[in-house]
Design a protein around this motif. Sequence first.
Motif, PDB file in Angstrom:
ATOM      1  N   GLY A 112      10.151 -11.028   1.868  1.00 43.16           N
ATOM      2  CA  GLY A 112      10.623 -11.903   2.948  1.00 43.16           C
ATOM      3  C   GLY A 112      10.563 -11.151   4.259  1.00 43.16           C
ATOM      4  O   GLY A 112       9.554 -10.547   4.591  1.00 43.16           O
ATOM      5  N   ALA A 113      11.660 -11.154   4.993  1.00 43.09           N
ATOM      6  CA  ALA A 113      11.700 -10.435   6.272  1.00 43.09           C
ATOM      7  C   ALA A 113      12.035  -8.954   6.091  1.00 43.09           C
ATOM      8  O   ALA A 113      11.909  -8.178   7.034  1.00 43.09           O
ATOM      9  CB  ALA A 113      12.739 -11.083   7.183  1.00 43.09           C
ATOM     10  N   MET A 114      12.453  -8.554   4.897  1.00 37.78           N
ATOM     11  CA  MET A 114      12.836  -7.159   4.655  1.00 37.78           C
ATOM     12  C   MET A 114      11.605  -6.281   4.448  1.00 37.78           C
ATOM     13  O   MET A 114      10.675  -6.656   3.739  1.00 37.78           O
ATOM     14  CB  MET A 114      13.727  -7.055   3.404  1.00 37.78           C
ATOM     15  N   ARG A 115      11.636  -5.107   5.067  1.00 37.03           N
ATOM     16  CA  ARG A 115      10.581  -4.096   4.877  1.00 37.03           C
ATOM     17  C   ARG A 115      11.252  -2.777   4.573  1.00 37.03           C
ATOM     18  O   ARG A 115      12.287  -2.455   5.140  1.00 37.03           O
ATOM     19  CB  ARG A 115       9.733  -3.957   6.130  1.00 37.03           C
ATOM     20  N   TRP A 116      10.650  -1.993   3.689  1.00 32.54           N
ATOM     21  CA  TRP A 116      11.199  -0.687   3.367  1.00 32.54           C
ATOM     22  C   TRP A 116      10.098   0.211   2.827  1.00 32.54           C
ATOM     23  O   TRP A 116       9.022  -0.243   2.456  1.00 32.54           O
ATOM     24  CB  TRP A 116      12.349  -0.808   2.368  1.00 32.54           C
ATOM     25  N   THR A 117      10.403   1.505   2.825  1.00 29.41           N
ATOM     26  CA  THR A 117       9.482   2.516   2.319  1.00 29.41           C
ATOM     27  C   THR A 117      10.180   3.284   1.209  1.00 29.41           C
ATOM     28  O   THR A 117      11.376   3.551   1.281  1.00 29.41           O
ATOM     29  CB  THR A 117       9.075   3.482   3.449  1.00 29.41           C
ATOM     30  N   THR A 118       9.421   3.623   0.173  1.00 29.85           N
ATOM     31  CA  THR A 118       9.964   4.398  -0.934  1.00 29.85           C
ATOM     32  C   THR A 118       9.166   5.678  -1.099  1.00 29.85           C
ATOM     33  O   THR A 118       7.988   5.741  -0.737  1.00 29.85           O
ATOM     34  CB  THR A 118       9.900   3.618  -2.254  1.00 29.85           C
ATOM     35  N   GLN A 119       9.825   6.700  -1.635  1.00 24.07           N
ATOM     36  CA  GLN A 119       9.101   7.908  -2.031  1.00 24.07           C
ATOM     37  C   GLN A 119       9.070   7.938  -3.548  1.00 24.07           C
ATOM     38  O   GLN A 119      10.087   7.688  -4.210  1.00 24.07           O
ATOM     39  CB  GLN A 119       9.755   9.170  -1.489  1.00 24.07           C
ATOM     40  N   CYS A 120       7.897   8.233  -4.077  1.00 24.27           N
ATOM     41  CA  CYS A 120       7.671   8.172  -5.513  1.00 24.27           C
ATOM     42  C   CYS A 120       6.962   9.436  -5.983  1.00 24.27           C
ATOM     43  O   CYS A 120       6.183  10.032  -5.235  1.00 24.27           O
ATOM     44  CB  CYS A 120       6.794   6.973  -5.855  1.00 24.27           C
ATOM     45  N   THR A 121       7.216   9.797  -7.238  1.00 25.22           N
ATOM     46  CA  THR A 121       6.540  10.930  -7.850  1.00 25.22           C
ATOM     47  C   THR A 121       5.935  10.481  -9.172  1.00 25.22           C
ATOM     48  O   THR A 121       6.612   9.849  -9.992  1.00 25.22           O
ATOM     49  CB  THR A 121       7.523  12.094  -8.095  1.00 25.22           C
ATOM     50  N   PHE A 171       3.898  10.121  -3.350  1.00 27.72           N
ATOM     51  CA  PHE A 171       3.381   9.138  -2.402  1.00 27.72           C
ATOM     52  C   PHE A 171       4.520   8.309  -1.838  1.00 27.72           C
ATOM     53  O   PHE A 171       5.601   8.233  -2.427  1.00 27.72           O
ATOM     54  CB  PHE A 171       2.298   8.247  -3.032  1.00 27.72           C
ATOM     55  N   GLU A 172       4.262   7.729  -0.671  1.00 25.96           N
ATOM     56  CA  GLU A 172       5.233   6.839  -0.039  1.00 25.96           C
ATOM     57  C   GLU A 172       4.659   5.431  -0.055  1.00 25.96           C
ATOM     58  O   GLU A 172       3.559   5.198   0.438  1.00 25.96           O
ATOM     59  CB  GLU A 172       5.529   7.290   1.389  1.00 25.96           C
ATOM     60  N   GLY A 208       0.821  -1.200   0.000  1.00 23.33           N
ATOM     61  CA  GLY A 208       0.000   0.000   0.000  1.00 23.33           C
ATOM     62  C   GLY A 208       0.853   1.247   0.000  1.00 23.33           C
ATOM     63  O   GLY A 208       2.078   1.183  -0.051  1.00 23.33           O
ATOM     64  N   ALA A 209       0.183   2.398   0.038  1.00 22.59           N
ATOM     65  CA  ALA A 209       0.897   3.667  -0.032  1.00 22.59           C
ATOM     66  C   ALA A 209       0.106   4.746   0.672  1.00 22.59           C
ATOM     67  O   ALA A 209      -1.099   4.617   0.885  1.00 22.59           O
ATOM     68  CB  ALA A 209       1.133   4.061  -1.492  1.00 22.59           C
ATOM     69  N   THR A 210       0.800   5.799   0.997  1.00 21.67           N
ATOM     70  CA  THR A 210       0.188   6.995   1.554  1.00 21.67           C
ATOM     71  C   THR A 210       0.463   8.136   0.583  1.00 21.67           C
ATOM     72  O   THR A 210       1.626   8.409   0.263  1.00 21.67           O
ATOM     73  CB  THR A 210       0.791   7.329   2.933  1.00 21.67           C
ATOM     74  N   VAL A 211      -0.593   8.772   0.106  1.00 26.00           N
ATOM     75  CA  VAL A 211      -0.439   9.910  -0.800  1.00 26.00           C
ATOM     76  C   VAL A 211      -0.178  11.145   0.049  1.00 26.00           C
ATOM     77  O   VAL A 211      -0.866  11.387   1.038  1.00 26.00           O
ATOM     78  CB  VAL A 211      -1.702  10.092  -1.667  1.00 26.00           C
ATOM     79  N   LEU A 212       0.837  11.918  -0.330  1.00 28.50           N
ATOM     80  CA  LEU A 212       1.152  13.149   0.369  1.00 28.50           C
ATOM     81  C   LEU A 212       0.362  14.283  -0.291  1.00 28.50           C
ATOM     82  O   LEU A 212       0.386  14.424  -1.506  1.00 28.50           O
ATOM     83  CB  LEU A 212       2.648  13.433   0.324  1.00 28.50           C
ATOM     84  N   GLY A 213      -0.357  15.048   0.480  1.00 31.31           N
ATOM     85  CA  GLY A 213      -1.226  16.092  -0.062  1.00 31.31           C
ATOM     86  C   GLY A 213      -2.673  15.650  -0.010  1.00 31.31           C
ATOM     87  O   GLY A 213      -2.986  14.519   0.364  1.00 31.31           O
ATOM     88  N   GLU A 214      -3.551  16.540  -0.398  1.00 25.04           N
ATOM     89  CA  GLU A 214      -4.989  16.283  -0.256  1.00 25.04           C
ATOM     90  C   GLU A 214      -5.637  15.644  -1.473  1.00 25.04           C
ATOM     91  O   GLU A 214      -6.621  14.949  -1.344  1.00 25.04           O
ATOM     92  CB  GLU A 214      -5.702  17.596   0.080  1.00 25.04           C
ATOM     93  N   ARG A 215      -5.127  15.908  -2.658  1.00 25.48           N
ATOM     94  CA  ARG A 215      -5.732  15.375  -3.875  1.00 25.48           C
ATOM     95  C   ARG A 215      -5.511  13.878  -3.978  1.00 25.48           C
ATOM     96  O   ARG A 215      -4.413  13.398  -3.748  1.00 25.48           O
ATOM     97  CB  ARG A 215      -5.090  16.052  -5.082  1.00 25.48           C
TER      98      ARG A 215
END
Length: 166
Positions: free
Chosen positions: A62-71, A55-56, A39-46
């Motif tokens: 597997g056991a690895m977890r990470w977060t990315t920032q995308c445009t 969005f992030e 899943g993701a979290t959209v930054l901003g209201e739109r």
Amino acid sequence: MTRTMSVSDSIVIEAAPPSVYAQLSDPTAMGRWSPENRGATVLGERREAYVGMVFEGRNKRGAMRWTTQCTVTAADPGERFAFRVHAIGARRPRLPGSIATWEYRFEAVDAGTRVTEIWTDDRRGWPDALANAFDRIATRGHTFADFQRGNIRTTLRRLKAALEEG
């Protein structure tokens, strides 16, 4: 060994291009189909996709977890949706850098929509030997190109099943 910098696959879904686009252009929904994205979290209201939307994405392998920032780099309803991944981190995407671009193309066909998913390796500044060594550690023995071929196939099959059932 020279790296494969881009891979893609396609599938036909029995739905109209605008309908398929609406699902795939919602970053918060990708976790329903992707084998890694949660899943993701959209930054901003739109909420509807637009060029420049940030969005992030939350990911797990597997056991690895990470977060990315995308445009979002393309948001053409019913035709094309794309975004580039430009930061990564364990809990927060704090490490900037060109990582990858993901693109989805939508083509009307007799049976519905041909969806093409494309992954492009944006780590152009990495020497091939370093990238290949990193990839094999991160994917347990594969290059990212080979690994993403499987992820793309899984995502497209799950998307097809979900949209044709619903």
